[in-house]
Design a protein around this motif. Structure first.
Motif, PDB file in Angstrom:
ATOM      1  N   GLU A 199      17.664  73.854  59.249  1.00  0.00           N
ATOM      2  CA  GLU A 199      17.270  75.239  59.488  1.00  0.00           C
ATOM      3  C   GLU A 199      16.010  75.317  60.344  1.00  0.00           C
ATOM      4  N   ARG A 200      15.079  74.421  60.084  1.00  0.00           N
ATOM      5  CA  ARG A 200      13.838  74.440  60.860  1.00  0.00           C
ATOM      6  C   ARG A 200      14.092  74.147  62.337  1.00  0.00           C
ATOM      7  N   LEU A 201      15.001  73.220  62.625  1.00  0.00           N
ATOM      8  CA  LEU A 201      15.333  72.913  64.009  1.00  0.00           C
ATOM      9  C   LEU A 201      16.062  74.084  64.670  1.00  0.00           C
ATOM     10  N   SER A 202      16.968  74.726  63.947  1.00  0.00           N
ATOM     11  CA  SER A 202      17.669  75.886  64.509  1.00  0.00           C
ATOM     12  C   SER A 202      16.694  77.020  64.828  1.00  0.00           C
ATOM     13  N   ALA A 203      15.724  77.197  63.942  1.00  0.00           N
ATOM     14  CA  ALA A 203      14.757  78.286  64.138  1.00  0.00           C
ATOM     15  C   ALA A 203      13.761  77.988  65.251  1.00  0.00           C
ATOM     16  N   SER A 204      13.582  76.712  65.561  1.00  0.00           N
ATOM     17  CA  SER A 204      12.601  76.388  66.600  1.00  0.00           C
ATOM     18  C   SER A 204      13.174  76.657  67.966  1.00  0.00           C
TER      19      SER A 204
ATOM     20  N   ALA B 228      13.049  59.265  58.091  1.00  0.00           N
ATOM     21  CA  ALA B 228      14.201  58.362  58.124  1.00  0.00           C
ATOM     22  C   ALA B 228      13.761  56.908  58.000  1.00  0.00           C
ATOM     23  N   GLY B 229      12.571  56.602  58.465  1.00  0.00           N
ATOM     24  CA  GLY B 229      12.057  55.245  58.399  1.00  0.00           C
ATOM     25  C   GLY B 229      11.437  54.890  57.064  1.00  0.00           C
ATOM     26  N   GLN B 230      11.268  55.868  56.203  1.00  0.00           N
ATOM     27  CA  GLN B 230      10.684  55.611  54.893  1.00  0.00           C
ATOM     28  C   GLN B 230      11.707  55.014  53.949  1.00  0.00           C
ATOM     29  N   ARG B 231      11.280  54.858  52.733  1.00  0.00           N
ATOM     30  CA  ARG B 231      12.142  54.206  51.739  1.00  0.00           C
ATOM     31  C   ARG B 231      13.479  54.928  51.611  1.00  0.00           C
ATOM     32  N   PRO B 232      14.521  54.155  51.395  1.00  0.00           N
ATOM     33  CA  PRO B 232      15.845  54.768  51.246  1.00  0.00           C
ATOM     34  C   PRO B 232      16.013  55.469  49.908  1.00  0.00           C
ATOM     35  N   LYS B 233      17.102  56.196  49.811  1.00  0.00           N
ATOM     36  CA  LYS B 233      17.514  56.911  48.601  1.00  0.00           C
ATOM     37  C   LYS B 233      16.441  57.896  48.150  1.00  0.00           C
ATOM     38  N   ALA B 234      16.432  59.025  48.798  1.00  0.00           N
ATOM     39  CA  ALA B 234      15.437  60.057  48.545  1.00  0.00           C
ATOM     40  C   ALA B 234      15.621  60.696  47.173  1.00  0.00           C
ATOM     41  N   SER B 235      14.507  61.160  46.619  1.00  0.00           N
ATOM     42  CA  SER B 235      14.546  61.936  45.379  1.00  0.00           C
ATOM     43  C   SER B 235      15.115  63.321  45.700  1.00  0.00           C
ATOM     44  N   LYS B 236      15.322  64.135  44.677  1.00  0.00           N
ATOM     45  CA  LYS B 236      15.830  65.503  44.885  1.00  0.00           C
ATOM     46  C   LYS B 236      14.890  66.291  45.797  1.00  0.00           C
ATOM     47  N   LYS B 237      13.592  66.195  45.538  1.00  0.00           N
ATOM     48  CA  LYS B 237      12.612  66.915  46.348  1.00  0.00           C
ATOM     49  C   LYS B 237      12.645  66.416  47.795  1.00  0.00           C
ATOM     50  N   GLU B 238      12.722  65.111  47.970  1.00  0.00           N
ATOM     51  CA  GLU B 238      12.792  64.547  49.321  1.00  0.00           C
ATOM     52  C   GLU B 238      14.093  64.938  50.016  1.00  0.00           C
ATOM     53  N   SER B 239      15.186  65.001  49.267  1.00  0.00           N
ATOM     54  CA  SER B 239      16.470  65.439  49.838  1.00  0.00           C
ATOM     55  C   SER B 239      16.345  66.856  50.371  1.00  0.00           C
ATOM     56  N   ASP B 240      15.686  67.709  49.613  1.00  0.00           N
ATOM     57  CA  ASP B 240      15.473  69.088  50.059  1.00  0.00           C
ATOM     58  C   ASP B 240      14.662  69.121  51.346  1.00  0.00           C
ATOM     59  N   THR B 241      13.684  68.232  51.456  1.00  0.00           N
ATOM     60  CA  THR B 241      12.881  68.156  52.682  1.00  0.00           C
ATOM     61  C   THR B 241      13.753  67.750  53.860  1.00  0.00           C
ATOM     62  N   PHE B 242      14.597  66.749  53.662  1.00  0.00           N
ATOM     63  CA  PHE B 242      15.509  66.322  54.730  1.00  0.00           C
ATOM     64  C   PHE B 242      16.400  67.478  55.170  1.00  0.00           C
ATOM     65  N   VAL B 243      17.028  68.135  54.202  1.00  0.00           N
ATOM     66  CA  VAL B 243      17.973  69.210  54.509  1.00  0.00           C
ATOM     67  C   VAL B 243      17.273  70.362  55.227  1.00  0.00           C
ATOM     68  N   SER B 244      16.023  70.611  54.890  1.00  0.00           N
ATOM     69  CA  SER B 244      15.302  71.728  55.527  1.00  0.00           C
ATOM     70  C   SER B 244      15.166  71.568  57.032  1.00  0.00           C
TER      71      SER B 244
ATOM     72  N   CYS C  60      11.458  71.176  70.061  1.00  0.00           N
ATOM     73  CA  CYS C  60      11.799  70.614  68.755  1.00  0.00           C
ATOM     74  C   CYS C  60      11.221  69.215  68.545  1.00  0.00           C
ATOM     75  N   ALA C  61      10.451  68.709  69.483  1.00  0.00           N
ATOM     76  CA  ALA C  61       9.915  67.348  69.390  1.00  0.00           C
ATOM     77  C   ALA C  61       9.105  67.087  68.118  1.00  0.00           C
ATOM     78  N   PRO C  62       8.201  67.987  67.701  1.00  0.00           N
ATOM     79  CA  PRO C  62       7.432  67.687  66.481  1.00  0.00           C
ATOM     80  C   PRO C  62       8.314  67.540  65.241  1.00  0.00           C
ATOM     81  N   LEU C  63       9.331  68.373  65.118  1.00  0.00           N
ATOM     82  CA  LEU C  63      10.222  68.261  63.966  1.00  0.00           C
ATOM     83  C   LEU C  63      11.061  66.990  64.031  1.00  0.00           C
TER      84      LEU C  63
END
Length: 127
Positions: free
Chosen positions: A122-127, A103-119, A92-95
């Motif tokens: 599932e991606r870690l569980s699947a790896s 996490a180090g990028q600008r705070p307060k993510a947009s909706k699209k960025e929030s979806d990326t975070f949440v993904s 899981c190191a690459p993810l």
């Protein structure tokens, strides 16, 4: 292809966060999946219990220190799972690296960025 899928009675194996809550539960899930017919089964996994909420909090947190702590907590959960499953952290190191970068990028993510975070859950569980 669609007709074949409809006629072949595909079995969906869906495992929620509680089913993936620790290494012991992951092993139970892995045994279920191992017994399934790979030609007639689809596996769907959720994020480990509590991870989706942590990732949403991370996406919307404005304080960088809190963002780093949440990312560390998510990392710790998955590193502990890898250890409990006798898996290399490289699984899981690459993810996790990508999550640290987000996490180090600008705070307060947009909706699209929030979806990326949440993904990541599932991606870690699947790896």
């Amino acid at each position: 292809m669609v007709a074949y899928l409809l006629m072949s009675k595909i079995r969906v194996l869906k495992f929620g966060g509680t089913s993936l809550g620790n290494a012991k539960r992951f092993k139970v899930v892995a045994n279920i999946i191992a017994r399934a017919d790979p030609k007639k089964s689809v596996v769907v996994v959720s994020a480990v219990t509590g991870i989706t909420n942590a990732l949403l909090q991370l996406a919307h947190e404005t304080k960088s220190e809190k963002r780093r702590k949440i990312a560390r907590d998510v990392r710790d959960v998955h590193e502990n799972l890898c250890a409990g499953l006798s898996l290399s952290l490289e699984v899981c190191a690459p993810l996790l690296k990508e999550l640290d970068q987000l996490a180090g990028q600008r705070p307060k993510a947009s909706k699209k960025e929030s979806d990326t975070f949440v993904s990541f859950g599932e991606r870690l569980s699947a790896s």
